[in-house]
Motif scaffolding. Structure first.
Motif, PDB file in Angstrom:
ATOM      1  N   LYS A  61      18.467 -27.225  85.960  1.00 50.79           N
ATOM      2  CA  LYS A  61      19.419 -26.244  84.666  1.00 50.79           C
ATOM      3  C   LYS A  61      19.378 -27.629  83.904  1.00 50.79           C
ATOM      4  O   LYS A  61      19.506 -27.236  82.762  1.00 50.79           O
ATOM      5  N   ARG A  62      19.288 -28.970  83.676  1.00 50.07           N
ATOM      6  CA  ARG A  62      19.694 -30.052  82.663  1.00 50.07           C
ATOM      7  C   ARG A  62      18.346 -31.011  82.989  1.00 50.07           C
ATOM      8  O   ARG A  62      18.069 -31.102  83.700  1.00 50.07           O
ATOM      9  N   VAL A  63      17.627 -31.289  81.705  1.00 51.82           N
ATOM     10  CA  VAL A  63      16.774 -32.283  81.861  1.00 51.82           C
ATOM     11  C   VAL A  63      17.192 -33.643  80.640  1.00 51.82           C
ATOM     12  O   VAL A  63      17.652 -32.704  79.570  1.00 51.82           O
ATOM     13  N   SER A  64      16.757 -34.023  81.447  1.00 47.80           N
ATOM     14  CA  SER A  64      16.730 -35.733  79.810  1.00 47.80           C
ATOM     15  C   SER A  64      15.480 -35.736  78.843  1.00 47.80           C
ATOM     16  O   SER A  64      14.635 -36.252  80.364  1.00 47.80           O
ATOM     17  N   PHE A  65      15.338 -36.274  77.736  1.00 46.66           N
ATOM     18  CA  PHE A  65      14.301 -36.710  77.698  1.00 46.66           C
ATOM     19  C   PHE A  65      14.492 -38.518  77.188  1.00 46.66           C
ATOM     20  O   PHE A  65      15.730 -38.331  76.611  1.00 46.66           O
ATOM     21  N   GLU A  66      13.770 -39.463  76.844  1.00 51.30           N
ATOM     22  CA  GLU A  66      14.096 -40.673  75.949  1.00 51.30           C
ATOM     23  C   GLU A  66      13.391 -41.046  74.728  1.00 51.30           C
ATOM     24  O   GLU A  66      11.931 -40.769  75.295  1.00 51.30           O
ATOM     25  N   VAL A  67      13.728 -40.664  73.803  1.00 50.13           N
ATOM     26  CA  VAL A  67      12.721 -40.350  72.660  1.00 50.13           C
ATOM     27  C   VAL A  67      13.657 -41.902  72.183  1.00 50.13           C
ATOM     28  O   VAL A  67      13.713 -42.721  71.993  1.00 50.13           O
ATOM     29  N   SER A  68      11.732 -42.129  71.406  1.00 47.92           N
ATOM     30  CA  SER A  68      11.910 -43.367  70.969  1.00 47.92           C
ATOM     31  C   SER A  68      10.822 -43.843  70.093  1.00 47.92           C
ATOM     32  O   SER A  68       9.810 -43.499  69.134  1.00 47.92           O
ATOM     33  N   GLY A  69      11.454 -44.586  68.776  1.00 45.88           N
ATOM     34  CA  GLY A  69      11.172 -44.484  67.759  1.00 45.88           C
ATOM     35  C   GLY A  69      11.666 -46.165  66.761  1.00 45.88           C
ATOM     36  O   GLY A  69      11.728 -46.980  67.069  1.00 45.88           O
ATOM     37  N   PRO A  70      11.252 -46.832  65.942  1.00 46.13           N
ATOM     38  CA  PRO A  70      11.609 -47.549  64.575  1.00 46.13           C
ATOM     39  C   PRO A  70      13.482 -47.415  65.086  1.00 46.13           C
ATOM     40  O   PRO A  70      13.756 -48.651  64.906  1.00 46.13           O
ATOM     41  N   SER A  71      14.119 -46.937  64.846  1.00 44.18           N
ATOM     42  CA  SER A  71      14.946 -46.966  65.013  1.00 44.18           C
ATOM     43  C   SER A  71      15.408 -47.128  66.666  1.00 44.18           C
ATOM     44  O   SER A  71      16.764 -46.984  66.654  1.00 44.18           O
ATOM     45  N   GLY A  72      14.729 -47.175  67.475  1.00 43.34           N
ATOM     46  CA  GLY A  72      14.972 -47.151  68.703  1.00 43.34           C
ATOM     47  C   GLY A  72      15.023 -46.337  69.684  1.00 43.34           C
ATOM     48  O   GLY A  72      14.363 -45.367  69.593  1.00 43.34           O
ATOM     49  N   SER A  73      15.917 -46.371  70.904  1.00 43.58           N
ATOM     50  CA  SER A  73      15.662 -45.606  72.296  1.00 43.58           C
ATOM     51  C   SER A  73      17.014 -44.815  72.078  1.00 43.58           C
ATOM     52  O   SER A  73      17.976 -45.586  72.729  1.00 43.58           O
ATOM     53  N   LYS A  74      17.300 -43.415  72.510  1.00 46.24           N
ATOM     54  CA  LYS A  74      17.936 -42.361  72.507  1.00 46.24           C
ATOM     55  C   LYS A  74      17.472 -41.452  73.855  1.00 46.24           C
ATOM     56  O   LYS A  74      16.467 -40.862  73.961  1.00 46.24           O
TER      57      LYS A  74
END
Length: 687
Positions: A61-74
């Motif tokens: 029902k819910r999924v999670s993502f890790e987004v990374s870049g120059p501003s760090g990971s979220k």
């Protein structure tokens, strides 16, 4: 193995983003990479940014993502339709939308968007042929001004890409639109360059260019290797080499290095295509491709395949083929099958009407037709009223129809005519190689009938002893009316009237049949009809008539003939008038005498009469000197006799008047004799 702690943490983060909304497309314009499919632990990279599908709830029902870049990971947690902004909504570099979650396939589909920002504005207007390049750090994209129309305020740009493709974009003043950029793996960065036209004038065009905030074209998907958790990358050199239709049993050759592979569509059903891959003449197996699915690797080949659409009715599918850089695809040459039809509704018209003709051209073949020219037939006895004599269409794809072509002809004569055939010339894939146009003809349009109405002439006469337009009759007389209807010369087969009827206005003075049937009347024909009417009253009656008839196609017409016959039933009246009659020669002397005696001064007339009479009297050889005197004496005697007669007549009237007065006196004293005589003497003197 998924850990409960990770799930709890994801739920906590999800609660913080429960109010996230979808893209604010009305406020911000975006460039986008759509339909990115990720399995668990897969990640997609674009420049310095990466998005990883990191985890999912047990029920997905819910999924999670890790987004990374120059501003760090979220870490972001969400479900279908949610949007995540990196690093934040107020300072967006990326906006990731979760489009679809499928537990059955163990995959999610996301769209990655980047807000557009202005990168350049032309300082001076650019004329036709001028161009600009994107600033340093962007791909080598050239924007040329291909054409400018100051009247319609339109400009056409030609965009040249670094990988050799070109594209044209036509915009109006004040309008903006974007162009796409091709990424590795067959993906498209849509709206990568957005052009906003500021002004168009005789000096040229000014415009602003926008590009995504994350403009990197270094794009790849890293798949999780289930065997040893070793990531495998989609080769960056894989490019889209074919994106088009394939029909069932067609073989599309793809040459990679020195090896030729063939892609063959075996069958099609809604949303699914079954494809066979061959290496030379050897079959490597079949694959089922679903519409909208990500490109699939073809085992034992460097190819990837996906299907964008399936049309079972036409036994074809739109296939995308990805192959390493340098691969060559030999296009399939297909033959077009154009069919032209011509028709007119109705096929029977009047001479004053227009003939509306419709032409339909359809491509029933598998191949497209190019430079299609349609020539309409115009026979000699017709004039072109509207539209052109021919039409041209640049491209007519397979199994499509050309928009209906309509033109109008006006006939110049009556009769039955053949309009003729439509001539269609075109190229298809095969004829382009030979350079010779193909020609097809429609069935001829025949049996067009043109009718007209002859000129009509209607005359009428009445009979009551004699024939005429004006007759006299008495009350209770029977008067015969005769009507002659003539049609002018012409073609009797196509110029005629039918169901003709004469309507008579007999008023209340006449009794008779007011409706007379004339029937059909052809060109050059004359018909005579008659009826009897009875005169009922004394009056002057005008018989008014109207001819009602149908034209050859059933249209009703009225011809008002006005008053055509007059019947006078008023009896004649005797009118007595005095008519001056001259006296006969025998009566003339007495008449002259009477006339002269009644005049106060008859001398002038008497002299004139004497002069006239002298001219007619016989002349003697010796003139009598007493003759004129004698004539004058005679005339004077006549005049004096007349005067004496008049005097005597007046005296008699006076005497009678005096006698009457004397008789009316009732009495009184007798007058003296002297008085009476004196009065009478005075009256006589007055006379």
């Amino acid at each position: 193995m998924r850990k409960p702690a990770l799930i709890l943490a994801s739920l906590l983060i999800l609660s913080l983003f429960s109010s996230w909304s979808v893209f604010a497309e009305n406020q911000v314009k975006y460039a986008a990479i759509n339909d990115v499919s990720l399995g668990l632990k897969d990640q997609v990279k674009i420049g310095p940014y990466s998005v990883k599908f990191s985890d999912a709830d047990p029920d997905w029902k819910r999924v999670s993502f890790e987004v990374s870049g120059p501003s760090g990971s979220k870490i972001f947690v969400g479900t279908d339709g949610d949007v995540f902004y990196y690093p934040s909504e107020g300072d967006q570099y990326l906006a990731i939308r979760l489009v679809w979650v499928s537990e059955a396939s163990g995959k999610v589909v996301i769209s990655i968007k980047a807000p557009l920002r202005e990168i350049m504005t032309t300082e001076n207007p650019l004329k036709k042929g001028d161009h600009v390049s994107l600033p340093a750090g962007f791909p080598d994209i050239q924007i040329y001004v291909d054409s400018i129309s100051t009247e319609s305020k339109k400009v056409t740009f030609e965009i040249s890409y670094p990988y050799g493709d070109t594209e044209h974009l036509t915009l109006q003043e004040g309008e903006g639109d974007g162009i796409d950029y091709r990424l590795p793996g067959g993906y498209i960065y849509s709206n990568y360059v957005y052009i906003d036209v500021l002004s168009i004038s005789k000096d040229g065009v000014k415009f602003t260019v926008y590009a995504p905030r994350v403009a990197s074209t270094d794009f790849k998907i890293i798949r999780n290797n289930e065997n040893g958790n070793q990531p495998s990358e989609t080769p960056e050199q894989t490019v889209l080499v074919y994106n088009g239709l394939l029909y069932v049993d067609e073989n599309l050759p793809v040459k990679v290095d020195n090896t030729t592979y063939y892609v063959k569509v075996v069958s099609t059903i809604p949303d699914v295509a079954k494809v066979e891959i061959l290496k030379g003449s050897q079959s490597l197996g079949t694959m089922l491709l679903e519409v909208g699915d990500v490109p699939k690797n073809v085992p034992n080949t460097p190819l990837q395949l996906s299907v964008q659409g399936v049309e079972p009715d036409y036994q074809r599918a739109t296939i995308r083929v990805y192959a390493p850089m340098g691969a060559q695809v030999t296009p399939i040459l297909r033959q077009a099958n154009l069919v032209a039809k011509i028709d007119a509704i109705p096929k029977e018209i009047m001479l004053d009407d227009n003939l509306v003709i419709t032409i339909n051209v359809q491509n029933l073949g598998r191949g497209d037709a190019y430079d299609v020219n349609v020539a309409a037939p115009i026979p000699d006895d017709f004039e072109l009223v509207s539209m052109a004599e021919s039409w041209t269409l640049k491209n007519l794809p397979a199994f499509t129809n050309m928009p209906a072509l309509i033109y109008v002809l006006k006939p110049t004569k009556v009769g039955e005519f053949d309009i003729g055939k439509v001539i269609v010339t075109f190229y298809d894939d095969k004829s382009l190689d030979t350079g010779k146009k193909r020609v097809v003809y429609s069935q001829p349009l025949t049996g067009i009938k043109v009718y007209s109405i002859p000129t009509l002439d209607v005359t009428a006469q009445a009979y009551n002893g004699t024939w005429g337009n004006y007759v006299s009759a008495k009350v209770n007389d029977t008067v015969k009316l005769k009507f002659t209807v003539r049609a002018s010369d012409g073609n009797p087969d196509y110029e005629f009237i039918k169901n003709a009827t004469l309507l008579l206005d007999l008023t209340s003075n006449l009794d008779g049949q007011p409706v007379i049937d004339v029937g059909m009347l052809k060109a050059g024909e004359t018909k005579v009809v008659s009826l009897d009417v009875k005169v009922l009253k004394e009056n002057l009656t005008n018989v008014r008539a109207t001819l009602i008839y149908l034209d050859p196609l059933g249209g009703q017409h009225r011809l008002d003939l006005g008053n055509i016959v007059t019947i006078n039933s008023i009896p004649p009246k005797v009118i007595v008038e005095e008519v001056k009659v001259w006296p006969t020669p025998d009566e003339l002397p007495d008449y002259v005498n009477k006339t002269l005696s009644g005049m106060e001064d008859p001398m002038p007339l008497a002299s004139e009469l004497a002069n006239i009479s002298t001219y007619y009297l016989p002349k003697e050889e010796k003139s009598n000197p007493w003759q004129p005197t004698a004539i004058i004496f005679i005339i004077l005697t006549i005049v004096l006799a007349g005067m004496a007669y008049k005097y005597w007549d007046e005296a008699q009237k006076l005497r009678e008047k005096l006698e009457r007065k004397k008789q009316h006196r009732p009495g009184g004293l007798p007058k003296k004799e002297g008085e009476k005589e004196s009065k009478e003497s005075s009256e006589i003197v007055e006379l």
